[in-house]
Structures are given as C-alpha cells and as structure tokens.
Scaffold this motif. Structure first.
Motif, PDB file in Angstrom:
ATOM      1  N   HIS A   4     -20.258 -11.378 -29.507  1.00  0.00           N
ATOM      2  CA  HIS A   4     -18.908 -11.643 -30.019  1.00  0.00           C
ATOM      3  C   HIS A   4     -18.375 -10.503 -30.873  1.00  0.00           C
ATOM      4  N   ASP A   5     -19.277  -9.643 -31.345  1.00  0.00           N
ATOM      5  CA  ASP A   5     -18.821  -8.505 -32.137  1.00  0.00           C
ATOM      6  C   ASP A   5     -18.294  -7.379 -31.258  1.00  0.00           C
ATOM      7  N   GLU A   6     -18.673  -7.433 -29.964  1.00  0.00           N
ATOM      8  CA  GLU A   6     -18.231  -6.355 -29.085  1.00  0.00           C
ATOM      9  C   GLU A   6     -16.769  -6.568 -28.716  1.00  0.00           C
ATOM     10  N   LEU A   8     -13.419  -6.887 -26.611  1.00  0.00           N
ATOM     11  CA  LEU A   8     -13.131  -7.265 -25.225  1.00  0.00           C
ATOM     12  C   LEU A   8     -12.651  -6.030 -24.491  1.00  0.00           C
TER      13      LEU A   8
ATOM     14  N   TYR B 198     -10.718 -12.038 -31.410  1.00  0.00           N
ATOM     15  CA  TYR B 198     -11.102 -11.670 -30.052  1.00  0.00           C
ATOM     16  C   TYR B 198     -12.188 -12.610 -29.521  1.00  0.00           C
ATOM     17  N   ALA B 199     -13.100 -13.001 -30.417  1.00  0.00           N
ATOM     18  CA  ALA B 199     -14.157 -13.926 -29.987  1.00  0.00           C
ATOM     19  C   ALA B 199     -13.539 -15.249 -29.540  1.00  0.00           C
ATOM     20  N   LEU B 201     -10.440 -15.631 -28.534  1.00  0.00           N
ATOM     21  CA  LEU B 201      -9.667 -15.365 -27.312  1.00  0.00           C
ATOM     22  C   LEU B 201     -10.597 -15.416 -26.096  1.00  0.00           C
ATOM     23  N   ARG B 202     -11.772 -14.801 -26.256  1.00  0.00           N
ATOM     24  CA  ARG B 202     -12.754 -14.763 -25.162  1.00  0.00           C
ATOM     25  C   ARG B 202     -13.118 -16.188 -24.728  1.00  0.00           C
TER      26      ARG B 202
END
Lengths: 231, 211
Positions: A4-6, A8, B198-199, B201-202
């Motif tokens: 999750h740290d990477e 997107l 972003y997490a 969103l993923r």
C-alpha cells in the motif's frame, strides 16, 4: 514497505469539461475592469514602509527616554539593545514577509521563529535587568507596571497594525503565519523601544510589562493576519 | 494598454487583438505565448488584459478541475471560479513578484470554497446522514468511459483530506512543497495522505474490477 505504500501506476485523470462560456466571459469582463489602476507597492517598498513604521515607534520611545532624562549609560545601553533588535526585526521582515509567498521557507521554521524569538527576547530582558524582586514583592510594590504595559501595548498596536496594513492581501498561502511574523516585528519594536523610555529595570517588570507584548502581538498578528493578509 | 471594448466582445470571445497577442505577438520583448504563468501575471498586474486572457486560458482548467473535485457540483464550481478570479483581480496589486501563480490561485480558490461552505453551513439537504457530501449527480456522462468514471467516483468517495491531497499533487500538478503550503500541512503529512488516499483508491478500483 507494504504494497500500500507503493504508488499506483500513473492514472489517467480526465480533464473536466470547461466552465460554461458565459462564466468565462463574465470572468474576463471582471478582469478587464480598472486595469489602468496599476500595481500596488512592490516587496521592497513594503519592507521600507514597515521599517519606517517600526522605526517611528522606536524613535518616539527613544525621544521619550531623552525627555525623561534617563542616565546616559542606561540610555546608551538600552538604545544599543533596541538597535540590535532592530537588526533582528529587519531579518524577520526580509525573510518572512518580503520574499514572495511560497518561497519563504518551511512553515515549521517560520513558526519556530515566530514563537522562539519572543523566548529569546525574554532571555535578553533577564540579562539586561538590573535587579530581580521576589514576585510577591514586585506585585505589591511595582504600581508602575500596568501603566507601562498599557503603553507598550499601545505602541505595539501601532507598529504591528501598521506592519499588517502594509502587507495587506499579500499572502494567500500562510496568512496567519505571516500575520504572526508581522505581529512579532511590531511587538519587538515596541518592547525594545519601551526599554529605552521606561526607568524600571527590574526583571519581573521587564518580563511582564515589556516582554509579554511580543507574545501578545504574535497571537494578535496570527488572528488578524488570517483576515487581512489573505487576498 | 488596449481599450477594453476592443479586447473583449460581449460574448467573451477573444478579440482580434487578443488573438493576435496569443498567436505570438511581442509585448515587452517576450512573446506572450512563451511567457510563464508568473510572467503573464506580472503583465496582467501591469494592466495587460491580453495577458489575462492567456493566464485564464492556462490556469482555469486546473483551477476548475480542482474546484469541481472539491465541490462535486458543476454550478458551485463555476460560482467559485468566478469568485476566485474576482478576488485575484482585486488583489492583483499586492501580488509579490516571483510568487508561484498556480498555488496563489488555488489557495484563494480553497479559501473561497471554505468560506462559502462555512457561510452556507453545508446546506443540510446536500449532506448524507453521516455528514459527508454524497456522490455527485449528473457528472458521470461527462467523464468519457467507465474506467475514468469509476476513478472519479472512487476519488469522490475518499475522505476530503485524502481527496484534496491527491487532487493537488497528482492531478493539478503542484509540488509536495506547494501543495503542503496550500493545505497548511507539513510535506511529510501530505505525503502520508496521498499514500493513504491511493491505498483506498486501489481498494475501491479493485472492487470496481470485480463487479
């Protein structure tokens, strides 16, 4: 590092449809008004004006010290002290207000200056005090402190208010912080200047009647700056 | 400086003079079209309305996109865009030379949004029962394809702090330092918001893929 740290992969964000033509037309019409009005003061002119405002306050207080016929040695020492804080004032002004918003250094550093310099000023006052009464005795004996504190606040209001006015509407990014720095400049000018005019050099008097003004105007500057310095 | 009547037609379309300027005419020794936003702002402050036209043309898509994603309502975003440029116009005289223009505009837009929301007390009929703004209505058709729409919906469903962090850094293109100035956060905190956003969103996009 978890997945999750990477980040997107680059996502394709859509460009929204533009605003209606009538909205754009209205905006352009507004922006076309009073274009000959010309620009306001540039940064260095504002800085000079700020120095004039603070210098005027300190000058008035030095004149007051001269009228009161303070001892020559004391007058010299306090005036030198005020001049030293004048240099600090100038540095804060140039680094904190005269540079364009967004290029004024980190927020943390500027808050450090806004809150740290008053503490340094308290240390300076402690070092320049001639005597130190126990607090209880000071509260009983120093009847001059409230009047002196009021005077300092009045002069501080003139210096800080003037500085805030000079930098009006110049900082949309951190108006509160810039206001605090403007307040710091005004407060320093008044507190350093009153040191020349005031005959008392007792530690509690210096801290409470003179030094607290600096902290007060950092707070006032923060509140007022959020209204006045934001466009 | 050009007379206003020559510059803008009633419909707001660029006049011949403006088009000539935008096509690369030379003012103050540098072609307007090659000028940076900061140079255009300087010229606008000095009274050049042609420079404003270009400034608007270049900055408004990002500004409007930011406001649209913030409000999730086209009319409110348009109103706020007008308010923002009106404030920019009023405050142009106090623009300090060299200040980055886009963060300057976005900070004004954000403040206008917060002021509007505060004064309207977030019109209660617009709120979902948990006090957050509901999904946008009527915006889907303008987004193009399903993936884009899903992306925008996923973004819209993020908490405001994460959404704003992503919009400013990933979509509007501000640097971390600039965005953190606009949002009043430290760059580290902002980076964390972007990562967490972003997490989320993923996760939401994966849900969309499974459907």
């Amino acid at each position: 590092m978890t997945s999750h740290d990477e980040p997107l992969p680059e996502l394709e964000w859509s460009e929204p449809a533009p605003p209606r033509a009538s909205v754009s037309a209205a905006i352009k019409q507004t922006a076309g008004r009073d274009l000959d009005k010309g620009r306001g003061l540039v940064a260095w002119q504002r800085a000079v004006l700020s120095v004039v405002v603070s210098g005027g306050v300190v000058g008035a207080l030095i004149a007051l010290g001269l009228v009161q016929k303070q001892e020559a040695a004391t007058l010299r020492a306090t005036t030198l002290g005020a001049a030293g804080w004048g240099v600090v004032h100038l540095a804060v002004l140039l680094a904190g207000l005269a540079r364009p918003p967004g290029k004024r250094g980190s927020r943390e550093l500027r808050w450090g200056v806004a809150l740290g310099l008053p503490l340094v000023f308290f240390v300076y006052l402690a070092l320049s005090a001639h005597s130190a009464l126990p607090l209880s005795r000071f509260l009983q004996e120093d009847t001059h402190a409230p009047t002196c504190g009021l005077f300092t606040l009045m002069f501080g209001a003139a210096a800080a208010g003037g500085t805030l006015l000079v930098w009006r509407r110049t900082d949309p990014l951190t108006p509160g912080l810039s206001g605090a720095l403007a307040g710091l400049c005004g407060g320093l000018a008044a507190a350093a200047g009153i040191g020349v005019a005031c005959p008392s050099h007792e530690a509690w008097h210096l801290w409470l009647a003179h030094g607290t003004t600096v902290l007060v105007f950092v707070g006032v500057g923060w509140v007022v700056g959020r209204k006045w310095l934001a466009p | 400086m050009w007379p206003h009547s020559v510059e803008l037609s009633a419909s707001g379309e660029a006049s011949l003079v403006t088009r000539w300027l935008a096509a690369g005419a030379v003012v103050n020794d540098t072609p307007l079209r090659a000028a940076t936003l900061e140079e255009l702002m300087e010229r606008y402050v000095d009274g050049d309305s042609g420079a404003f036209d270009l400034l608007y043309q270049r900055s408004s898509p990002k500004l409007f996109g930011y406001l649209l994603r913030l409000t999730r309502n086209r009319e409110r975003a348009e109103d706020l865009l007008q308010v923002t440029f009106a404030k920019v116009h009023r405050a142009r005289g106090s623009y300090l030379r060299g200040a980055p223009v886009l963060p300057w505009f976005i900070a004004i837009a954000r403040r206008s949004f917060l002021d509007e929301r505060r004064s309207a007390k977030v019109r209660t009929e617009d709120l979902s029962p948990d006090g957050t703004l509901p999904e946008p209505k009527g915006e889907g058709g303008e987004l193009g394809n399903d993936v884009t729409e899903a992306l925008e919906r996923a973004l819209g469903s993020l908490p405001e702090a994460y959404r704003e962090a992503i919009v400013l850094t990933k979509i509007t293109g501000l640097s971390l330092a600039e965005a953190s100035e606009v949002l009043g956060a430290t760059p580290t905190a902002l980076k964390l918001r972007v990562h967490r956003g972003y997490a989320q969103l993923r996760e939401r996009l994966e849900e969309f893929k499974r459907r």
